[in-house]
Design a protein around this motif. Sequence first.
Motif, PDB file in Angstrom:
ATOM      1  N   LYS A 118      16.267   9.812   4.182  1.00 43.54           N
ATOM      2  CA  LYS A 118      14.763   9.960   4.324  1.00 43.54           C
ATOM      3  C   LYS A 118      14.340   8.578   4.586  1.00 43.54           C
ATOM      4  O   LYS A 118      14.995   7.659   4.064  1.00 43.54           O
ATOM      5  CB  LYS A 118      14.196  10.261   2.904  1.00 43.54           C
ATOM      6  CG  LYS A 118      14.150  11.655   2.667  1.00 43.54           C
ATOM      7  CD  LYS A 118      13.164  11.938   1.267  1.00 43.54           C
ATOM      8  CE  LYS A 118      13.382  13.212   0.873  1.00 43.54           C
ATOM      9  NZ  LYS A 118      12.485  13.649  -0.104  1.00 43.54           N
ATOM     10  N   LYS A 119      13.431   8.355   5.511  1.00 44.60           N
ATOM     11  CA  LYS A 119      13.205   7.180   5.877  1.00 44.60           C
ATOM     12  C   LYS A 119      11.380   6.933   6.128  1.00 44.60           C
ATOM     13  O   LYS A 119      10.797   8.275   6.129  1.00 44.60           O
ATOM     14  CB  LYS A 119      13.545   6.874   7.282  1.00 44.60           C
ATOM     15  CG  LYS A 119      14.960   6.317   7.272  1.00 44.60           C
ATOM     16  CD  LYS A 119      15.423   5.962   8.770  1.00 44.60           C
ATOM     17  CE  LYS A 119      17.097   5.644   8.748  1.00 44.60           C
ATOM     18  NZ  LYS A 119      17.380   5.433  10.063  1.00 44.60           N
ATOM     19  N   THR A 120      11.020   5.999   6.026  1.00 39.69           N
ATOM     20  CA  THR A 120       9.291   6.172   6.318  1.00 39.69           C
ATOM     21  C   THR A 120       9.226   4.642   7.387  1.00 39.69           C
ATOM     22  O   THR A 120       9.584   3.738   6.899  1.00 39.69           O
ATOM     23  CB  THR A 120       8.563   5.618   4.904  1.00 39.69           C
ATOM     24  OG1 THR A 120       8.631   6.708   4.060  1.00 39.69           O
ATOM     25  CG2 THR A 120       7.017   5.551   5.152  1.00 39.69           C
ATOM     26  N   PHE A 121       8.422   5.098   8.576  1.00 43.49           N
ATOM     27  CA  PHE A 121       8.325   4.199   9.526  1.00 43.49           C
ATOM     28  C   PHE A 121       6.844   3.626   8.989  1.00 43.49           C
ATOM     29  O   PHE A 121       5.814   4.541   9.264  1.00 43.49           O
ATOM     30  CB  PHE A 121       8.557   4.559  10.840  1.00 43.49           C
ATOM     31  CG  PHE A 121      10.029   4.764  10.958  1.00 43.49           C
ATOM     32  CD1 PHE A 121      10.717   3.991  11.699  1.00 43.49           C
ATOM     33  CD2 PHE A 121      10.417   6.283  10.587  1.00 43.49           C
ATOM     34  CE1 PHE A 121      12.090   4.191  11.880  1.00 43.49           C
ATOM     35  CE2 PHE A 121      11.638   6.582  11.003  1.00 43.49           C
ATOM     36  CZ  PHE A 121      12.566   5.591  11.535  1.00 43.49           C
ATOM     37  N   ASP A 122       6.546   2.281   9.378  1.00 45.15           N
ATOM     38  CA  ASP A 122       5.147   1.666   9.453  1.00 45.15           C
ATOM     39  C   ASP A 122       4.840   1.791  10.792  1.00 45.15           C
ATOM     40  O   ASP A 122       5.627   1.612  11.701  1.00 45.15           O
ATOM     41  CB  ASP A 122       5.158   0.169   8.839  1.00 45.15           C
ATOM     42  CG  ASP A 122       3.619  -0.191   8.804  1.00 45.15           C
ATOM     43  OD1 ASP A 122       3.049   0.235   7.968  1.00 45.15           O
ATOM     44  OD2 ASP A 122       3.472  -0.934   9.851  1.00 45.15           O
ATOM     45  N   ILE A 123       3.433   2.101  11.129  1.00 44.62           N
ATOM     46  CA  ILE A 123       3.003   2.356  12.609  1.00 44.62           C
ATOM     47  C   ILE A 123       3.251   1.137  13.296  1.00 44.62           C
ATOM     48  O   ILE A 123       3.751   1.242  14.566  1.00 44.62           O
ATOM     49  CB  ILE A 123       1.613   2.729  12.614  1.00 44.62           C
ATOM     50  CG1 ILE A 123       1.327   3.088  14.030  1.00 44.62           C
ATOM     51  CG2 ILE A 123       0.572   1.689  11.906  1.00 44.62           C
ATOM     52  CD1 ILE A 123       1.925   4.414  14.633  1.00 44.62           C
ATOM     53  N   ASP A 124       3.107  -0.307  12.683  1.00 44.99           N
ATOM     54  CA  ASP A 124       3.489  -1.480  13.600  1.00 44.99           C
ATOM     55  C   ASP A 124       4.784  -1.469  13.797  1.00 44.99           C
ATOM     56  O   ASP A 124       5.094  -2.189  14.936  1.00 44.99           O
ATOM     57  CB  ASP A 124       2.629  -2.542  12.860  1.00 44.99           C
ATOM     58  CG  ASP A 124       1.196  -2.319  12.693  1.00 44.99           C
ATOM     59  OD1 ASP A 124       0.675  -2.212  14.143  1.00 44.99           O
ATOM     60  OD2 ASP A 124       0.660  -2.567  11.780  1.00 44.99           O
ATOM     61  N   THR A 125       5.622  -0.987  12.998  1.00 43.37           N
ATOM     62  CA  THR A 125       7.219  -0.890  13.355  1.00 43.37           C
ATOM     63  C   THR A 125       7.432  -0.145  14.743  1.00 43.37           C
ATOM     64  O   THR A 125       8.358  -0.417  15.355  1.00 43.37           O
ATOM     65  CB  THR A 125       8.175  -0.754  12.220  1.00 43.37           C
ATOM     66  OG1 THR A 125       7.467  -1.409  11.085  1.00 43.37           O
ATOM     67  CG2 THR A 125       9.533  -0.752  12.388  1.00 43.37           C
TER      68      THR A 125
END
Length: 323
Positions: A118-125
């Motif tokens: 599972k992963k979470t991406f920040d919008i700025d990334t």
Amino acid sequence: MLIRKKNEIASSEITAQSDYRNRRAFMQGAAAAGIATLAGTRLLDVAAPRTDVHAATKLATVPSKLSTPGITPTSFQDITTYNNFYEFGTDKSDPAKNAWRLQTRPWTVSVEGEVKKKKTFDIDTLLKLRPMEERIYRHRCVEAWSMVIPWDGYPLAEFIKECEPLSSAQYVQFLSYENLNQEPWIKDISLDWPYSEGLRMDEAMHPLTLLTFGLYGQALPNQDGAPVRVVVPWKYGFKSAKSIVKVRFVKKQPRTTWNESAPNEYGFYSNVNPNVDHPRWSQKYERVIGAPFWKARQATLMFNGYGDQVASLYAGMDLRKNF
Ligand code: MTE
């Protein structure tokens, strides 16, 4: 789209679109007069469009070879004031008036299901993950209107690679943001929120499918699905989920909002197809938003004109059954 308002008698199901719109106009008038039972937020509808409040963040984009040649983009004004975004109201002009409430920072997109981890991406990334391309695409809505939009983004396939899906992943589901404080209009509409859409993996990996962050070289205005949406140019517009917060890789065809709400009207595939009519209207022609009257009606193209690139995805499939 077939809108079922909460507490509304089911007559909307048998009412012609134009009658239904007139009835809505009446209901809005009634709300403004304070005699309707709809949420108080409806009174905000009378406010003027507030396209001005969206900071025009510029995006560095490169022109793309996959841009559609020979088509002229619809005006920025039309693209940002004639929208479907039911979290912000049911009229085409509602999202431009109401979507300023959407808070697009901080914003993350979480990835789950059939993935290595599972992963979470920040919008700025996400914004910096790949170079941003400008893709001019035809945009055809199931309600038989169309536009041409210069989107800014990169192939969804590039994002999917970062997600590391397992070979068991057959479909990908996109879930939109759901927040009653920022989107109180969702209380009035009988849909199973959050808005959900899905694609088969090969459709999602197709080079034309775009993870989209902007249009006309600037960050997406909220009403167009800020801060990130999907664009699938050969499908009806409702397949393109806006303001995405979750991406799920799954083994089976996921639930999708409109298909679930009216399966006889909105298929899972929803490829643009002038040969398969909607049960209540023809799909042979489209109304071109913003065009002069002599160009305002045009023939709809199979796969919205992208058949050379995508028809092979559906080889051997009966497109009447799999509409
Ligand atoms: N995504 C969410 N979250 N909510 C919506 O109501 N409407 C869909 C799609 N994505 C919708 C959505 C429909 S019906 C269409 S036609 C397109 O967005 C409209 O995109 P546009 O407003 O940028 O033209």
